[in-house]
Design a protein around this motif. Structure first.
Motif, PDB file in Angstrom:
ATOM      1  N   GLU A 133       0.830  -1.209   0.000  1.00 29.02           N
ATOM      2  CA  GLU A 133       0.000   0.000   0.000  1.00 29.02           C
ATOM      3  C   GLU A 133       0.865   1.259   0.000  1.00 29.02           C
ATOM      4  O   GLU A 133       0.531   2.258  -0.653  1.00 29.02           O
ATOM      5  N   CYS A 134       1.976   1.235   0.743  1.00 30.69           N
ATOM      6  CA  CYS A 134       2.883   2.392   0.747  1.00 30.69           C
ATOM      7  C   CYS A 134       3.433   2.646  -0.650  1.00 30.69           C
ATOM      8  O   CYS A 134       3.498   3.795  -1.109  1.00 30.69           O
ATOM      9  N   TRP A 135       3.837   1.603  -1.334  1.00 25.08           N
ATOM     10  CA  TRP A 135       4.360   1.708  -2.689  1.00 25.08           C
ATOM     11  C   TRP A 135       3.295   2.281  -3.635  1.00 25.08           C
ATOM     12  O   TRP A 135       3.554   3.201  -4.418  1.00 25.08           O
ATOM     13  N   GLU A 136       2.085   1.741  -3.528  1.00 20.36           N
ATOM     14  CA  GLU A 136       0.985   2.186  -4.391  1.00 20.36           C
ATOM     15  C   GLU A 136       0.674   3.671  -4.179  1.00 20.36           C
ATOM     16  O   GLU A 136       0.526   4.440  -5.141  1.00 20.36           O
ATOM     17  N   GLU A 137       0.569   4.097  -2.905  1.00 19.82           N
ATOM     18  CA  GLU A 137       0.204   5.483  -2.619  1.00 19.82           C
ATOM     19  C   GLU A 137       1.320   6.454  -3.005  1.00 19.82           C
ATOM     20  O   GLU A 137       1.050   7.567  -3.460  1.00 19.82           O
ATOM     21  N   ALA A 138       2.575   6.043  -2.827  1.00 21.56           N
ATOM     22  CA  ALA A 138       3.685   6.906  -3.226  1.00 21.56           C
ATOM     23  C   ALA A 138       3.705   7.102  -4.742  1.00 21.56           C
ATOM     24  O   ALA A 138       3.904   8.229  -5.233  1.00 21.56           O
ATOM     25  N   LEU A 139       3.477   6.035  -5.493  1.00 14.12           N
ATOM     26  CA  LEU A 139       3.449   6.137  -6.954  1.00 14.12           C
ATOM     27  C   LEU A 139       2.291   7.012  -7.426  1.00 14.12           C
ATOM     28  O   LEU A 139       2.420   7.753  -8.408  1.00 14.12           O
ATOM     29  N   LYS A 140       1.160   6.926  -6.734  1.00 14.89           N
ATOM     30  CA  LYS A 140       0.011   7.777  -7.089  1.00 14.89           C
ATOM     31  C   LYS A 140       0.380   9.251  -6.992  1.00 14.89           C
ATOM     32  O   LYS A 140       0.042  10.051  -7.872  1.00 14.89           O
ATOM     33  N   LEU A 141       1.070   9.620  -5.904  1.00 11.70           N
ATOM     34  CA  LEU A 141       1.433  11.025  -5.725  1.00 11.70           C
ATOM     35  C   LEU A 141       2.459  11.474  -6.763  1.00 11.70           C
ATOM     36  O   LEU A 141       2.415  12.624  -7.221  1.00 11.70           O
ATOM     37  N   ILE A 142       3.385  10.596  -7.123  1.00 10.20           N
ATOM     38  CA  ILE A 142       4.351  10.941  -8.164  1.00 10.20           C
ATOM     39  C   ILE A 142       3.636  11.190  -9.486  1.00 10.20           C
ATOM     40  O   ILE A 142       3.947  12.144 -10.219  1.00 10.20           O
ATOM     41  N   THR A 143       2.651  10.365  -9.791  1.00 11.24           N
ATOM     42  CA  THR A 143       1.861  10.546 -11.008  1.00 11.24           C
ATOM     43  C   THR A 143       1.109  11.872 -10.977  1.00 11.24           C
ATOM     44  O   THR A 143       1.051  12.593 -11.980  1.00 11.24           O
ATOM     45  N   VAL A 144       0.552  12.200  -9.822  1.00 15.05           N
ATOM     46  CA  VAL A 144      -0.156  13.472  -9.651  1.00 15.05           C
ATOM     47  C   VAL A 144       0.800  14.641  -9.883  1.00 15.05           C
ATOM     48  O   VAL A 144       0.473  15.623 -10.568  1.00 15.05           O
TER      49      VAL A 144
ATOM     50  N   VAL B  31      12.109   3.510  -8.400  1.00 11.17           N
ATOM     51  CA  VAL B  31      12.101   4.861  -8.968  1.00 11.17           C
ATOM     52  C   VAL B  31      13.079   5.754  -8.212  1.00 11.17           C
ATOM     53  O   VAL B  31      13.316   5.571  -7.018  1.00 11.17           O
ATOM     54  N   ASN B  32      13.623   6.731  -8.918  1.00 11.32           N
ATOM     55  CA  ASN B  32      14.449   7.761  -8.295  1.00 11.32           C
ATOM     56  C   ASN B  32      13.847   9.121  -8.625  1.00 11.32           C
ATOM     57  O   ASN B  32      13.466   9.367  -9.770  1.00 11.32           O
ATOM     58  N   ILE B  33      13.735   9.997  -7.621  1.00 13.01           N
ATOM     59  CA  ILE B  33      13.177  11.321  -7.859  1.00 13.01           C
ATOM     60  C   ILE B  33      14.136  12.403  -7.366  1.00 13.01           C
ATOM     61  O   ILE B  33      15.044  12.131  -6.579  1.00 13.01           O
ATOM     62  N   HIS B  34      13.903  13.615  -7.840  1.00 15.86           N
ATOM     63  CA  HIS B  34      14.558  14.793  -7.285  1.00 15.86           C
ATOM     64  C   HIS B  34      13.575  15.329  -6.238  1.00 15.86           C
ATOM     65  O   HIS B  34      12.532  15.904  -6.588  1.00 15.86           O
ATOM     66  N   PRO B  35      13.844  15.142  -4.948  1.00 16.48           N
ATOM     67  CA  PRO B  35      12.834  15.416  -3.917  1.00 16.48           C
ATOM     68  C   PRO B  35      12.282  16.835  -3.922  1.00 16.48           C
ATOM     69  O   PRO B  35      11.065  17.032  -3.820  1.00 16.48           O
ATOM     70  N   GLU B  36      13.142  17.831  -4.038  1.00 14.70           N
ATOM     71  CA  GLU B  36      12.667  19.212  -3.954  1.00 14.70           C
ATOM     72  C   GLU B  36      11.773  19.561  -5.140  1.00 14.70           C
ATOM     73  O   GLU B  36      10.705  20.159  -4.980  1.00 14.70           O
ATOM     74  N   ARG B  37      12.187  19.164  -6.337  1.00 22.47           N
ATOM     75  CA  ARG B  37      11.345  19.438  -7.518  1.00 22.47           C
ATOM     76  C   ARG B  37      10.032  18.683  -7.431  1.00 22.47           C
ATOM     77  O   ARG B  37       8.966  19.214  -7.801  1.00 22.47           O
ATOM     78  N   TYR B  38      10.098  17.455  -6.967  1.00 23.70           N
ATOM     79  CA  TYR B  38       8.874  16.663  -6.814  1.00 23.70           C
ATOM     80  C   TYR B  38       7.893  17.326  -5.862  1.00 23.70           C
ATOM     81  O   TYR B  38       6.698  17.447  -6.163  1.00 23.70           O
ATOM     82  N   LEU B  39       8.373  17.781  -4.708  1.00 21.99           N
ATOM     83  CA  LEU B  39       7.485  18.394  -3.723  1.00 21.99           C
ATOM     84  C   LEU B  39       6.887  19.701  -4.236  1.00 21.99           C
ATOM     85  O   LEU B  39       5.719  20.014  -3.968  1.00 21.99           O
ATOM     86  N   LYS B  40       7.669  20.463  -4.986  1.00 22.67           N
ATOM     87  CA  LYS B  40       7.121  21.689  -5.574  1.00 22.67           C
ATOM     88  C   LYS B  40       6.055  21.360  -6.616  1.00 22.67           C
ATOM     89  O   LYS B  40       5.034  22.052  -6.714  1.00 22.67           O
TER      90      LYS B  40
END
Length: 468
Positions: free
Chosen positions: A113-124, A212-221
């Protein structure tokens, strides 16, 4: 504010292993202690105001999920506060490596569930950048939160075994993985096909191709931009106005928010220990980690291929494009320094530790140039029988107890026994797993806040309050 390391942890509570209890047993005990509130939800038509303290992984996730619970008839205002900006703290310093497994390759608590919800937010977040608001529709205070560069890389992750015991543990774990985040073990030949410069001393690695790898600051913005767009769309579709805003402001005390909001959600990471109302009351310790930013000089043609995975070993390497990587992280337990700035001496010591660790598996790191270093201070939870789990819940009893004591001792505050005190909620102790946990935790706490009911939260994440 000066702080003293208290016995048993930074905030003075014992860090002994806590036994997880069933939801019914745990919440019944919490209710007996007055921790689970039975207050009713706000009546229809009444304006809703929420303060989210902290703009890291937890805070922005909470803001997004609160929008999913907005009343169709009541105006809603969600205000986010953070003194260093969106993704400007420890969340933004992290490597951004996303997968649902422990260092031994075991699935984390509620990993699927953690994996699923994290991917949802990345898609958003990705969708918000594609359909970015015209500049005229972004208020002046929040114009800075636009995102122009890539922030998601779907390149997979290699976890490299350092010892024979690691090999055994990882092979065993590889047999039980998620279908949408599979893990498999590969030999050195297969690993070199993925990353030619790689060196495997044990001829074994665990491969997570869907990680997956993200750029955290850009992702949060980008996720904050998604919150603003969602609020605008909801306002257009309903008779009630919905607003999400960010304020770059220090949070010095919860009293600052006691009169204005229906609920205050505290997502301050390690900075929560600086709040006077919560000093000595939370079972958290701190760990400071330094991360190095490296760039490949343009003269060097041996780029980090876009299909090559990031690396987890005794240190980690997060690839953020063909010529940019991060390596980390050091560990300094018990630090109180929340600044992301790193002194020259600290940087030198960190590089002496990190570069040799990475060079054992990726010798080509010697060709990369160090651009700088940043530090993040993380709030670490106590270990339980299920591992080190984050802490969430309603903390009205802790906050009001402090307010009442301050009143008795004559300290200046705005506490009034005649006023209904807002619901104070806490999300913390995400440690180094903020990225994998933030989606689910935001969803859970938003539901609890909207319903005014802590019973909807998993008992294993609220049982820590039995010790408070």
């Amino acid at each position: 504010m000066a702080m003293t390391l208290l016995p048993g942890g930074l905030y003075g509570l014992s860090l002994k292993t806590m036994k997880v209890q069933s939801l019914t047993t745990c919440n019944s005990k919490l209710r007996m202690k007055g921790i689970v509130s039975t207050c009713c939800s706000t009546s229809p038509g009444t304006p809703q105001r929420y303060a989210v303290l902290g703009a890291g992984f937890a805070g922005i996730s909470v803001a997004w999920h609160l929008l999913q619970h907005c009343s169709k008839t009541s105006p809603t205002c969600i205000e986010i506060y953070d003194e260093v900006g969106i993704g400007g703290g420890a969340s933004g310093v992290s490597g951004g490596l996303l997968h649902p497994y422990s260092p031994k390759g075991k699935l984390l608590w509620n990993g699927a569930e953690c994996w699923e919800e994290a991917l949802k937010l990345i898609t958003v977040a990705e969708a918000s950048v594609i359909s970015e608001l015209p500049s005229g529709e972004i208020d002046s205070e929040n114009k800075q939160h636009t995102v122009a560069e890539p922030f998601v890389w779907r390149r997979g992750i290699l976890r490299i075994a350092a010892t024979a015991k690691n090999v055994y543990d990882l092979k065993k774990s590889a047999q039980d993985s998620l279908s949408d985040c599979k893990i498999s073990y590969i030999n050195s030949f297969a690993a070199k096909e993925l990353l030619p410069e790689l060196v495997l001393h044990s001829d074994f690695a665990l491969y997570m191709p869907q990680a997956v790898n993200i750029h955290p600051e850009r992702y949060l913005k980008a996720l904050f931009m998604a919150c603003q767009r969602k609020a605008r769309d909801l306002s257009a579709a309903r008779s009630s106005g919905i607003q999400v805003s960010f304020h770059k402001r220090n949070v010095g005390s919860l009293l600052e928010f006691s009169e204005e909001y229906d609920a205050v959600i505290i997502c301050l990471g390690a900075k929560v220990g600086l709040l006077p109302e919560l000093v000595g009351k939370l079972p958290l310790s701190t760990c400071k980690g330094i991360v190095a930013h490296l760039e490949l000089p343009t003269a060097n043609r041996e780029i980090y291929n876009n299909e090559s995975p990031s690396i987890l070993s005794s240190a980690w390497l997060a690839a953020q494009g063909p010529r940019k990587i991060l390596i980390g992280a050091t560990k300094e337990w018990g630090s109180f320094n929340t600044s992301c700035d790193v002194s020259i001496e600290e940087a030198s010591l960190a590089l002496k530790e990190l570069l040799p660790k990475i060079s054992t598996v990726y010798p080509a790191v010697k060709n990369w140039m160090v651009l700088g270093t940043r530090a993040g201070l993380r709030a670490m939870p106590p270990r339980t029988s299920l591992g080190a789990l984050p802490l969430i819940g309603c903390i009205d009893n802790l906050v009001l107890e402090s307010m009442q004591k301050d009143k008795l001792f004559g300290k200046r505050n705005t506490y009034s026994s005649q006023k209904v005190i807002p619901r104070y909620w806490f999300v913390g102790g995400l440690g180094s797993r903020g990225l994998i946990y933030h989606g689910l935790l935001g969803k859970l706490i938003a539901k609890a806040v909207a319903s005014g009911n802590q019973d909807v939260l998993p008992s294993e994440l609220t049982s820590w309050m039995l010790s408070c």
